[in-house]
Design a protein around this motif. Structure first.
Motif, PDB file in Angstrom:
ATOM      1  N   LYS A 193     -44.037 -79.699  14.321  1.00  0.00           N
ATOM      2  CA  LYS A 193     -45.053 -79.605  15.216  1.00  0.00           C
ATOM      3  C   LYS A 193     -46.525 -79.052  15.232  1.00  0.00           C
ATOM      4  CE  LYS A 193     -42.741 -80.259  19.857  1.00  0.00           C
ATOM      5  NZ  LYS A 193     -43.058 -79.674  20.939  1.00  0.00           N
ATOM      6  N   PRO A 194     -46.705 -78.265  14.391  1.00  0.00           N
ATOM      7  CA  PRO A 194     -48.056 -77.974  14.453  1.00  0.00           C
ATOM      8  C   PRO A 194     -48.773 -78.498  13.388  1.00  0.00           C
ATOM      9  CG  PRO A 194     -46.246 -76.532  14.081  1.00  0.00           C
ATOM     10  CD  PRO A 194     -45.894 -77.036  14.333  1.00  0.00           C
ATOM     11  N   ALA A 218     -49.824 -81.669  14.949  1.00  0.00           N
ATOM     12  CA  ALA A 218     -51.315 -81.096  16.112  1.00  0.00           C
ATOM     13  C   ALA A 218     -52.712 -81.185  14.576  1.00  0.00           C
ATOM     14  CB  ALA A 218     -50.908 -80.677  16.914  1.00  0.00           C
ATOM     15  N   ARG A 219     -52.350 -80.578  13.609  1.00  0.00           N
ATOM     16  CA  ARG A 219     -53.624 -80.320  13.018  1.00  0.00           C
ATOM     17  C   ARG A 219     -53.842 -81.653  12.785  1.00  0.00           C
ATOM     18  NH1 ARG A 219     -50.312 -76.278   9.578  1.00  0.00           N
ATOM     19  NH2 ARG A 219     -50.060 -75.450  11.422  1.00  0.00           N
ATOM     20  N   LEU A 259     -53.295 -84.014  14.474  1.00  0.00           N
ATOM     21  CA  LEU A 259     -54.089 -85.467  15.223  1.00  0.00           C
ATOM     22  C   LEU A 259     -55.632 -85.301  15.550  1.00  0.00           C
ATOM     23  CD1 LEU A 259     -53.454 -87.177  17.695  1.00  0.00           C
ATOM     24  CD2 LEU A 259     -53.006 -85.288  18.951  1.00  0.00           C
ATOM     25  N   ALA A 260     -56.035 -83.482  15.414  1.00  0.00           N
ATOM     26  CA  ALA A 260     -57.009 -82.844  15.368  1.00  0.00           C
ATOM     27  C   ALA A 260     -58.029 -83.256  14.171  1.00  0.00           C
ATOM     28  CB  ALA A 260     -56.736 -80.899  15.463  1.00  0.00           C
ATOM     29  N   GLY A 306     -58.854 -86.688  15.361  1.00  0.00           N
ATOM     30  CA  GLY A 306     -59.774 -86.855  15.992  1.00  0.00           C
ATOM     31  C   GLY A 306     -61.211 -86.911  15.897  1.00  0.00           C
ATOM     32  N   SER A 355     -50.272 -73.384  16.277  1.00  0.00           N
ATOM     33  CA  SER A 355     -49.823 -74.852  17.125  1.00  0.00           C
ATOM     34  C   SER A 355     -50.639 -75.468  18.479  1.00  0.00           C
ATOM     35  CB  SER A 355     -48.053 -75.218  17.169  1.00  0.00           C
ATOM     36  OG  SER A 355     -47.919 -76.364  17.568  1.00  0.00           O
ATOM     37  N   ALA A 361     -57.255 -81.306  19.031  1.00  0.00           N
ATOM     38  CA  ALA A 361     -56.515 -82.728  19.774  1.00  0.00           C
ATOM     39  C   ALA A 361     -57.201 -82.971  20.534  1.00  0.00           C
ATOM     40  CB  ALA A 361     -55.505 -82.386  19.319  1.00  0.00           C
ATOM     41  N   VAL A 372     -61.078 -83.256  21.268  1.00  0.00           N
ATOM     42  CA  VAL A 372     -61.784 -84.464  20.377  1.00  0.00           C
ATOM     43  C   VAL A 372     -61.086 -85.874  21.063  1.00  0.00           C
ATOM     44  CG1 VAL A 372     -61.264 -85.212  18.485  1.00  0.00           C
ATOM     45  CG2 VAL A 372     -61.434 -83.121  18.375  1.00  0.00           C
TER      46      VAL A 372
END
Lengths: 199, 292
Positions: A2-3, A6-7, A9-10, A13, B9, B16, B19
């Protein structure tokens, strides 16, 4: 997992946002409010088609009906500045015949073949003002008396005032060749002995 | 208490989300910046209807037909601005533009038209006077020929007739006579001067006049440094190359101003000539050849 997701995705983005910032910046740069002077455009933007010239409304019905300048100018003699057409040679070579009166096709312009030479100091060639090339395009009333009084000694003309858009600068640099083309006006060489003693 | 991986997380998720929000905000702004064609068209038509000289001309007139036509055009614009299909809105905007042009046409035939006719008449009259003065000077210089005497009589007759008709408010008829007087004057000047070259000699009545000329020449070259070297001066090496010339130019100019303040215009002229020469060297040193 999961983390990590998310990273990722960040990061993705952030990349997209960065890309958009660049796109927005270039779009805004295109809308430079001072880009009105067609004569000052870089080579790649010279004589753009009407819908892209920044002057005509690209969404108006009639804009696309206009002939693109590059097509219209293709057979005309070239010059080194402005819209890169030597308009006076185009008349002399009878490639164009501008109408003198919008309502009367038979009317001929009164062309005055009179040169005015203005002496200048130093070794800089004197200025020759040819009425002929001007009256092929303009009526006497376009310049006299509002810009130039038609009388000897009545007009104080200086390069500084021309550069500020007065006198010759009313047209030159805007719709006629720019003043950086020194030799086109300073065209009468001084006698050799005078040249040597000049500053 | 949450574990370190969980906190990381959560933070990553918040970043996210932030952004993603930025993404949509940026996308919306980019659409406006790059130009939605309909938004641009709406803005252009708005300017035409409310701020253009045509709109002001209609507003300032008392031609009811023109005012009504503009109101109709504004109503169409408002309908287009409110929404609908792209095609319909474009058509409504085109119709609004056409209506405004119709409206301004109605004004031109009325009071605005009369004002313009009067303004055009006065401009043409002022040009005629300037040409007539030149004509008179030419006749003095060359002596009147029989042809020019006849032409002058014709010009005077038409000119007087134009004045008389103008006084009666008959603009159109007055303009016909004025134009004829103007054209005959132009032809007469052309006949007298064709093929000639007139030289305006450079003569100064006093050293002070020559100083004023030199000061202007120096100002001009300073403007040329800015204009011709604008891009070249972005380079440090070019700046270094011309720095000495510019300093010398400034120094000579300061000297000139001091001489002029002391009333010594001869010395001031010499110093200004030196200053201008340094500016020419600076321009040429940066790779732009100028004569002089």
């Amino acid at each position: 997992m999961k983390p990590y997701f998310a990273r990722m995705l960040a990061v993705a983005g952030a990349l997209v946002a960065g890309f958009l910032v660049v796109v927005m910046h270039s779009a805004m740069a295109d809308e430079n409010p001072n880009a009105f002077n067609r004569l000052m455009r870089p080579a790649s933007e010279r004589n753009a088609p009407p819908e892209a010239d920044g002057i005509h409304d690209p969404t108006a019905d009639g804009t696309l009906m206009l002939q693109p300048p590059r097509e219209a100018f293709s057979n005309l003699p070239k010059s080194r500045s402005g819209n890169y057409v030597d308009w006076n040679r185009a008349i002399d070579d009878m490639l164009i015949a501008p109408r003198s009166d919008i309502r009367n096709a038979d009317m001929n312009a009164v062309v005055l073949d009179l040169n005015i030479v203005r002496e200048v100091k130093g070794s800089m060639p004197d200025v020759v003002y040819p009425h002929k090339q001007h009256t092929q395009w303009l009526d006497c009333s376009n310049c006299h008396p509002a810009i130039f009084i038609p009388m000897k000694g009545a007009n104080q003309i200086s390069m500084a005032s021309i550069l500020m858009g007065e006198k010759c600068g009313v047209c030159h640099g805007k719709v006629a060749f720019p003043v950086s083309e020194c030799r086109r006006c300073h065209s009468k060489a001084k006698p050799v002995d005078q040249n040597q003693s000049g500053s | 208490m949450r574990s370190k991986p969980m906190m990381l997380s959560a933070m990553a998720t918040r970043v996210a989300l932030l952004v993603t929000t930025l993404f949509f905000l940026a996308a919306a702004s980019a659409a406006t910046a790059s130009g939605d064609p309909l938004a641009k068209r709406l803005a252009m038509v708005h300017t035409l209807l409310f701020e253009s000289s045509a709109a002001k001309q209609i507003e300032g007139s008392d031609t009811e037909a023109a005012l009504a036509k503009r109101r109709e055009a504004i109503s169409l614009y408002e309908t287009a601005a409110a929404g609908g299909s792209m095609e319909t809105r474009q058509a409504q905007l085109n119709q609004a533009v056409a209506m405004l042009y119709e409206a301004v046409g109605l004004v031109s035939d009325g009071a605005g038209g009369e004002q313009k006719a009067r303004r055009d008449f006065e401009n043409r009259q002022s040009s005629l006077q300037a040409l007539l003065s030149a004509h008179e000077r030419i006749m003095k210089e060359k002596g009147k020929s029989q042809l020019h005497t006849l032409l002058l009589a014709e010009i005077e007759e038409d000119s007087e007739m134009a004045e008389a008709l103008l006084a009666e408010g008959q603009f159109v008829e007055a303009r016909v006579h004025l134009d004829r007087a103007y054209e005959v004057t132009m032809l007469s000047v052309e006949h007298a001067r064709t093929g000639e070259t007139l030289t305006r000699e450079l003569k100064f009545d006093t050293p002070k006049d020559e100083y004023a000329y030199e000061l202007d020449r120096n100002d001009t070259h300073r403007m040329l440094v800015k204009m011709l070297l604008k891009e070249k001066l972005e380079s440090q090496s070019t700046q270094n190359r011309i720095a000495g010339f510019m300093e010398a130019a400034d120094s000579y100019r300061d000297m000139a101003l001091q001489h002029a303040d002391a009333g010594d215009f001869i010395e001031a002229i010499d110093a200004l000539e030196l200053s201008t020469n340094e500016l020419v060297k600076a321009i040429r040193g940066a790779g732009v050849y100028i004569p002089g």
